[in-house]
Design an enzyme around this catalytic site. Sequence first.
Site, mmCIF file in Angstrom:
data_model
loop_
_atom_site.group_PDB
_atom_site.id
_atom_site.type_symbol
_atom_site.label_atom_id
_atom_site.label_comp_id
_atom_site.label_asym_id
_atom_site.label_seq_id
_atom_site.Cartn_x
_atom_site.Cartn_y
_atom_site.Cartn_z
ATOM 1 N N GLU A 1 2.734 -0.851 2.048
ATOM 2 C CA GLU A 1 2.831 -2.266 1.711
ATOM 3 C C GLU A 1 3.143 -3.060 2.977
ATOM 4 O OE1 GLU A 1 2.101 -3.138 -1.247
ATOM 5 O OE2 GLU A 1 2.516 -1.378 -2.484
ATOM 6 N N GLY B 1 18.395 2.638 0.494
ATOM 7 C CA GLY B 1 19.158 2.230 1.676
ATOM 8 C C GLY B 1 18.925 3.042 2.924
ATOM 9 N N CYS C 1 -0.276 4.574 -1.709
ATOM 10 C CA CYS C 1 -1.479 5.334 -1.998
ATOM 11 C C CYS C 1 -1.532 6.597 -1.150
ATOM 12 C CB CYS C 1 -2.710 4.482 -1.724
ATOM 13 S SG CYS C 1 -2.625 2.849 -2.503
ATOM 14 N N ASP D 1 -2.470 -7.434 0.091
ATOM 15 C CA ASP D 1 -1.998 -7.357 1.471
ATOM 16 C C ASP D 1 -2.976 -6.639 2.388
ATOM 17 O OD1 ASP D 1 -1.481 -5.054 0.033
ATOM 18 O OD2 ASP D 1 0.421 -4.628 0.989
ATOM 19 N N ILE E 1 0.117 -1.747 -6.905
ATOM 20 C CA ILE E 1 1.399 -2.453 -6.924
ATOM 21 C C ILE E 1 1.193 -3.963 -6.802
ATOM 22 C CG2 ILE E 1 3.630 -2.724 -5.753
ATOM 23 C CD1 ILE E 1 3.315 0.015 -7.012
ATOM 24 N N LEU F 1 -2.097 3.822 -5.975
ATOM 25 C CA LEU F 1 -1.005 3.444 -6.861
ATOM 26 C C LEU F 1 -0.926 1.928 -6.774
ATOM 27 C CD1 LEU F 1 1.364 4.526 -8.647
ATOM 28 C CD2 LEU F 1 2.807 4.334 -6.624
#
Length: 641
Positions: A81, A372, A2, A105, A53, A51
Amino acid sequence: MCGLLGFLTADVATDAVVQQVYDALHCGRHRGPDERGTWHDENIILGFNRLSIIDIDNSHQPLFWGPADEPERYALAFNGEVYNYLELRQQLADEFGAEFRTEGDGEAIVAGYHYWGTEVFARLRGMFAFAIWDTRTRRLVLARDPFGIKPLFLATGPNGTAYASEKKSLLELLPALGLSDELDVRALEHYTVLQYVPEPESLHRDVRRLESGCYATLTPGSEPEVNRYFVPTFRVRPFGPGSETKRYEEIADVLSDSVAKHMRADVTVGAFLSGGIDSTAIAALAIRHNPNLLTFTSAFEREGYSEADVAAETAAAIGAKHYIRTVGPEEYAAAIPKIVWYLDDPVADPALVPLYFVAEEARKHVKVVLSGEGSDELFGGYTIYREPLSLKPFEYLPGPLRALAGRLSERIPDGTRGKSLLHRGSLPLEQRYYGNARSFSDAQLRSVLREFRPEWTHQDVTAPIYTRSRGWDPVARMQHLDLFTWLRGDILVKADKMTMANSLELRVPFLDPEVFAIAEQLPYEQKITKETTKYALRRALATIVPPHVLHRPKLGFPVPLRHWLRGPELYDWAAVQIAESQTDHLLDKSAIKAMLEAHRTGPVDHSRRLWTLLVFMVWHGIFVENRIKPDIQEPAYPVRL
């Protein structure tokens, strides 16, 4: 994932200021087009672009939580997150009887703060920037994740403090804070050398950044009090007899666990795939949890500059459906203004552009991607980390002889084999290494900067970091420095900004506290050898990644910038930028034009220096001159995939 925006004032938040904050949220709509939320009381305004999720239908923000007797004591606005939120929720329920109203969360953060205080920040496995407002104590707490994956800008003036995920939102609020939008010339010099603006600076003097691994507390009318909760150290634990296999298994296990937790989402998760070992490892572990994994890579029209073929071979080997986004030079140049707008501060990394386009492609199919980033800093992946091995003979020379070697190097003509070795061997690590990017020497800076101050050097940034790593081996010191410079200044900025520009969440499983806890223990010979980098990681991944990837050198998303600046692809574009930029008071444009011509006609390669200056000129044209107006089409509310 967000976007945050908040305003704390000692005065009563007037309707006019509330409206200004609400309007400024539009600058970050791409970060969260699914919902917009605002809330305020007499001292604080909380704004939020979501956003969605996890727990899509609930977990609206600002989110309110409190114990049974004060159920709405805390207001939370949270970007990012927390991947271990299920475990934290269970622990809080078992130990304290905490109750939750959502399945998300966010409540784990605020409930953890209530029961554990600021200690909770070190318990979070994730990426985050958040604000917690305590309505009873009238205290605001701002925090950022350990590695700086998520951004948070701050501005404090006579009329209060504002914070935001997007600096451009803060720029709109500077007058309300009683601040100016004056350029920070010292930050410009740092940018020119490093190709990014180092934390906590920004190119605007009155806007700073909360540093990675830090939190700030403040009350109405007070200055932010900043504390560091995450202090990375490389506490080497040498390999004992017969311990190699166990340690490699530990690396594989902790990375597998991190990927599993990073796959937690109520939407589709894909992966970026560059063809190297890092992204391949993440994708190979991710497909264990999602057999229908989608992977994405970028390519260039110029033959020989793409890893697309290797990435496609890798995707086939692990069984992923693969997408390739090809970028041409005209499209590349046309995208630069809007990319710089999304960046907030300039970053002169050519890989930003292909990353933007591959994120654009990925967003057509998924809402979250794994990548990665961070592997090189944790496991020793940069080729420059092998330099201490080549320079080791210089350590045995007495000080006067090392100094003599340095003086001799100055007499050797540029381009002569051995000149650089002599020069760098004569210097201590603190003077010769300041991260993966060095665009300009001091002499070159003098030729292009109107206001060059030799006392403003890279050591402003690096000296305090090196102080904390005294006594460590040189490779660990270089890694430690990069955690605070290159990683959070370049790598993570481009990862966050280019994906969020497309309303796409990017997750980085290597940058996990549990993964770091294993990586920091590796002795340098398990990271760097004469033959390879990331030695222990390669051993750990031997049964996870396909053989054709295991020992490939690092390439990333290579951009044919040197070639394009010499030909019709980008030369004309660059010449126009130099001619039209209103930066004569800051830059010697005649010297820059001469540099462009020398690059075009001669064997010397000025591409990275030119790119550093050109990106700044575009930034100045957008944020200072208001001459360049990027074609930004922010999404409407709401957008659902």
